[in-house]
Each structure stands twice: as structure tokens, then as C-alpha cells.
Write a protein that holds these residues in place. Structure first.
Motif, PDB file in Angstrom:
ATOM      1  N   MET A   1       0.832  -1.170   0.000  1.00 28.67           N
ATOM      2  CA  MET A   1       0.000   0.000   0.000  1.00 28.67           C
ATOM      3  C   MET A   1       0.884   1.243   0.000  1.00 28.67           C
ATOM      4  O   MET A   1       1.719   1.419   0.871  1.00 28.67           O
ATOM      5  N   LYS A   2       0.710   2.067  -0.983  1.00 28.29           N
ATOM      6  CA  LYS A   2       1.486   3.293  -1.091  1.00 28.29           C
ATOM      7  C   LYS A   2       0.860   4.367  -0.208  1.00 28.29           C
ATOM      8  O   LYS A   2      -0.341   4.579  -0.226  1.00 28.29           O
ATOM      9  N   LEU A   3       1.692   5.032   0.577  1.00 29.25           N
ATOM     10  CA  LEU A   3       1.229   6.089   1.464  1.00 29.25           C
ATOM     11  C   LEU A   3       1.370   7.447   0.788  1.00 29.25           C
ATOM     12  O   LEU A   3       2.084   7.586  -0.205  1.00 29.25           O
ATOM     13  N   ARG A   4       0.719   8.452   1.347  1.00 27.78           N
ATOM     14  CA  ARG A   4       0.677   9.789   0.749  1.00 27.78           C
ATOM     15  C   ARG A   4       1.795  10.697   1.250  1.00 27.78           C
ATOM     16  O   ARG A   4       1.641  11.916   1.286  1.00 27.78           O
ATOM     17  N   ILE A   5       2.935  10.151   1.606  1.00 24.05           N
ATOM     18  CA  ILE A   5       4.019  10.953   2.165  1.00 24.05           C
ATOM     19  C   ILE A   5       4.498  11.996   1.165  1.00 24.05           C
ATOM     20  O   ILE A   5       4.631  13.178   1.502  1.00 24.05           O
ATOM     21  N   LYS A   6       4.735  11.605  -0.066  1.00 22.93           N
ATOM     22  CA  LYS A   6       5.212  12.547  -1.084  1.00 22.93           C
ATOM     23  C   LYS A   6       4.196  13.662  -1.299  1.00 22.93           C
ATOM     24  O   LYS A   6       4.549  14.847  -1.362  1.00 22.93           O
ATOM     25  N   GLU A   7       2.929  13.292  -1.406  1.00 20.08           N
ATOM     26  CA  GLU A   7       1.862  14.280  -1.633  1.00 20.08           C
ATOM     27  C   GLU A   7       1.784  15.281  -0.480  1.00 20.08           C
ATOM     28  O   GLU A   7       1.682  16.489  -0.702  1.00 20.08           O
TER      29      GLU A   7
END
Length: 83
Positions: A1-7
């Protein structure tokens, strides 16, 4: 599951490199965390530094641009579809 850290970093006008430095971890470790390979203590630190709730790292974007908060003040945005 990819998290929204970059965003969220983009919304906070910070780079992932700066976030990694504040966390005291390598960029590789932060990249792994962004891809869901992380621990709860690290997620707590990330959320604290980015001034968000941990759940917001998992929440899907609310619009096409991925913007859910004001980049200046961090207030949640309420978006309405224009007909």
C-alpha cells in the motif's frame, strides 16, 4: 500500500530529503515507508513532523489534483463539483 508521504510533503512545501533529515533516517528508509514498508513509530514521527493525523497518510486523495488541504495554512478544503 502506497502512502501519501510525497503528496503531503508537497502540500507542506518540503522535500522528502528534508523530511528524512528531520526524521533522522535515510532517503531509502523514507522511500520504503512511502511504499508501505514501515513501522508505527516511524509513521507517528512522519505525521508529527508533517502536522497531520496518521490516518491522513492512508486516506485517498479527495480530488483529481490530490489536494485535500490548503498548502498555506493546512486547513482541509471542501470541494464542490461545479455543474
Amino acid at each position: 500500500m502506497k502512502l501519501r508521504i510525497k503528496e503531503v510533503c508537497q502540500l507542506r512545501n518540503t522535500t522528502q530529503k528534508e523530511l528524512a533529515e528531520k526524521l533522522g533516517v535515510s532517503e531509502v528508509t523514507l522511500s520504503r515507508a512511502s511504499n508501505g514498508n514501515t513501522s508505527l513509530p516511524l509513521l507517528e514521527k512522519i505525521a508529527n513532523i508533517l502536522e497531520i493525523e496518521i490516518s491522513e497518510l492512508f486516506a485517498p486523495s479527495s480530488n483529481e489534483d490530490g489536494i485535500t488541504r490548503c498548502p498555506n495554512c493546512g486547513a482541509k478544503l471542501e470541494l464542490k463539483k461545479v455543474e
